[in-house]
Design a protein around this motif. Sequence first.
Motif, PDB file in Angstrom:
ATOM      1  N   ILE A  26       0.827  -1.213   0.000  1.00  0.00           N
ATOM      2  CA  ILE A  26       0.000   0.000   0.000  1.00  0.00           C
ATOM      3  C   ILE A  26       0.859   1.259   0.000  1.00  0.00           C
ATOM      4  CG2 ILE A  26      -1.654   1.334   1.368  1.00  0.00           C
ATOM      5  CD1 ILE A  26      -2.907  -1.312   2.255  1.00  0.00           C
ATOM      6  N   TYR A  27       1.950   1.251   0.762  1.00  0.00           N
ATOM      7  CA  TYR A  27       2.741   2.486   0.894  1.00  0.00           C
ATOM      8  C   TYR A  27       3.424   2.895  -0.417  1.00  0.00           C
ATOM      9  CZ  TYR A  27       7.321   0.063   1.231  1.00  0.00           C
ATOM     10  OH  TYR A  27       8.465  -0.674   0.996  1.00  0.00           O
ATOM     11  N   ARG A  37      -1.011   5.082   3.385  1.00  0.00           N
ATOM     12  CA  ARG A  37       0.338   4.695   2.975  1.00  0.00           C
ATOM     13  C   ARG A  37       1.306   4.781   4.148  1.00  0.00           C
ATOM     14  NH1 ARG A  37       1.874   8.129  -2.138  1.00  0.00           N
ATOM     15  NH2 ARG A  37       3.582   6.617  -2.226  1.00  0.00           N
ATOM     16  N   ILE A  38       1.170   5.848   4.944  1.00  0.00           N
ATOM     17  CA  ILE A  38       2.039   6.015   6.114  1.00  0.00           C
ATOM     18  C   ILE A  38       1.810   4.891   7.118  1.00  0.00           C
ATOM     19  CG2 ILE A  38       2.519   7.473   8.123  1.00  0.00           C
ATOM     20  CD1 ILE A  38       1.899   9.892   6.317  1.00  0.00           C
ATOM     21  N   MET A  42       4.692   2.272   8.243  1.00  0.00           N
ATOM     22  CA  MET A  42       5.104   2.223   9.656  1.00  0.00           C
ATOM     23  C   MET A  42       4.912   0.835  10.248  1.00  0.00           C
ATOM     24  SD  MET A  42       6.315   5.189  10.565  1.00  0.00           S
ATOM     25  CE  MET A  42       6.185   5.182  12.363  1.00  0.00           C
ATOM     26  N   SER A  43       3.851   0.150   9.816  1.00  0.00           N
ATOM     27  CA  SER A  43       3.579  -1.187  10.352  1.00  0.00           C
ATOM     28  C   SER A  43       4.617  -2.207   9.902  1.00  0.00           C
ATOM     29  CB  SER A  43       2.185  -1.655   9.918  1.00  0.00           C
ATOM     30  OG  SER A  43       2.148  -1.942   8.520  1.00  0.00           O
ATOM     31  N   ARG A  44       5.310  -1.919   8.823  1.00  0.00           N
ATOM     32  CA  ARG A  44       6.314  -2.834   8.293  1.00  0.00           C
ATOM     33  C   ARG A  44       7.712  -2.577   8.859  1.00  0.00           C
ATOM     34  NH1 ARG A  44       4.224  -5.109   3.445  1.00  0.00           N
ATOM     35  NH2 ARG A  44       2.324  -4.065   2.741  1.00  0.00           N
ATOM     36  N   LEU A  47      12.347  -1.364  14.535  1.00  0.00           N
ATOM     37  CA  LEU A  47      12.844  -0.243  15.344  1.00  0.00           C
ATOM     38  C   LEU A  47      14.113   0.334  14.724  1.00  0.00           C
ATOM     39  CD1 LEU A  47      12.742   1.522  17.878  1.00  0.00           C
ATOM     40  CD2 LEU A  47      13.999  -0.285  19.096  1.00  0.00           C
ATOM     41  N   GLN A  48      14.999  -0.537  14.254  1.00  0.00           N
ATOM     42  CA  GLN A  48      16.245  -0.067  13.631  1.00  0.00           C
ATOM     43  C   GLN A  48      15.965   0.781  12.391  1.00  0.00           C
ATOM     44  OE1 GLN A  48      15.607  -3.134  14.632  1.00  0.00           O
ATOM     45  NE2 GLN A  48      17.224  -3.705  16.091  1.00  0.00           N
ATOM     46  N   GLU A  49      14.967   0.387  11.609  1.00  0.00           N
ATOM     47  CA  GLU A  49      14.623   1.147  10.412  1.00  0.00           C
ATOM     48  C   GLU A  49      14.028   2.503  10.775  1.00  0.00           C
ATOM     49  OE1 GLU A  49      13.711  -2.514   7.281  1.00  0.00           O
ATOM     50  OE2 GLU A  49      12.182  -1.885   8.718  1.00  0.00           O
ATOM     51  N   LYS A  50      13.241   2.544  11.826  1.00  0.00           N
ATOM     52  CA  LYS A  50      12.657   3.823  12.258  1.00  0.00           C
ATOM     53  C   LYS A  50      13.738   4.780  12.751  1.00  0.00           C
ATOM     54  CE  LYS A  50       8.161   1.821  13.478  1.00  0.00           C
ATOM     55  NZ  LYS A  50       7.260   1.411  14.578  1.00  0.00           N
ATOM     56  N   ILE A  51      14.684   4.247  13.516  1.00  0.00           N
ATOM     57  CA  ILE A  51      15.786   5.080  14.009  1.00  0.00           C
ATOM     58  C   ILE A  51      16.599   5.604  12.836  1.00  0.00           C
ATOM     59  CG2 ILE A  51      17.971   5.045  15.286  1.00  0.00           C
ATOM     60  CD1 ILE A  51      16.627   3.013  17.190  1.00  0.00           C
TER      61      ILE A  51
END
Length: 220
Positions: A26-27, A37-38, A42-44, A47-51
């Motif tokens: 979807i994103y 999309r956001i 975000m659900s995928r 934590l390392q990817e978010k940082i």
Amino acid sequence: MARTSPIFLMGVLVIWAALAEAEYMIYKDAAKPLSSRIKDLMSRMTLQEKIGQMTQIERNVASAKVMKDYFIGSVLSGGGSVPSKQASAETWINMVNEFQKGALSTRLGIPMIYGIDAVHGHNNVYNATIFPHNVGLGATRDPELVKRIGAATALEVRATGIPYVFAPCIAVCRDPRWGRCYESYSEDPKLVQAMTEIVPGLQGDIPANSSKGVPFVAGK
């Protein structure tokens, strides 16, 4: 007639599900609402990817490998940070593209944002047009002039493969002892507000059908 093994069928279903997942995310669908999309992206994310996505590193420590290994979301060129002395526009483009290749090769393929200090024109780049400091432009009292300067700067920045500038500086300097007072258009907030016409110069005018509440990104 030979019977199909349940294990085989299970394997086929797993592979089919994996392919379906790989084929549609979807994103990545520009036709979907931004919020959807956001939420999907975000659900995928781990934590390392978010940082990594919240991290901006300086150009001199960036590489395609660093972008991939640490999921870096943004790179910047601060004042004087260049790929080489008297680097050509092509050299800048190749550098930015190399970092972008690293970002896109990650699991989720999130593109990075490259930003540069272009507050007096594209001042890091050899042979770029240099414009007066903001304190001088503020003295002109001419918002249309700074809008044209913004458009000229944007043209040169994009010519080097860079999509984002850390500009304009919209500080309201009331104390000349501040070392960057020359980056303030004026001590009068109304004049500073008027000079933000440079923003649509840098980014273009907001489209008539633009979504309310989704602003352009500029200013520091």
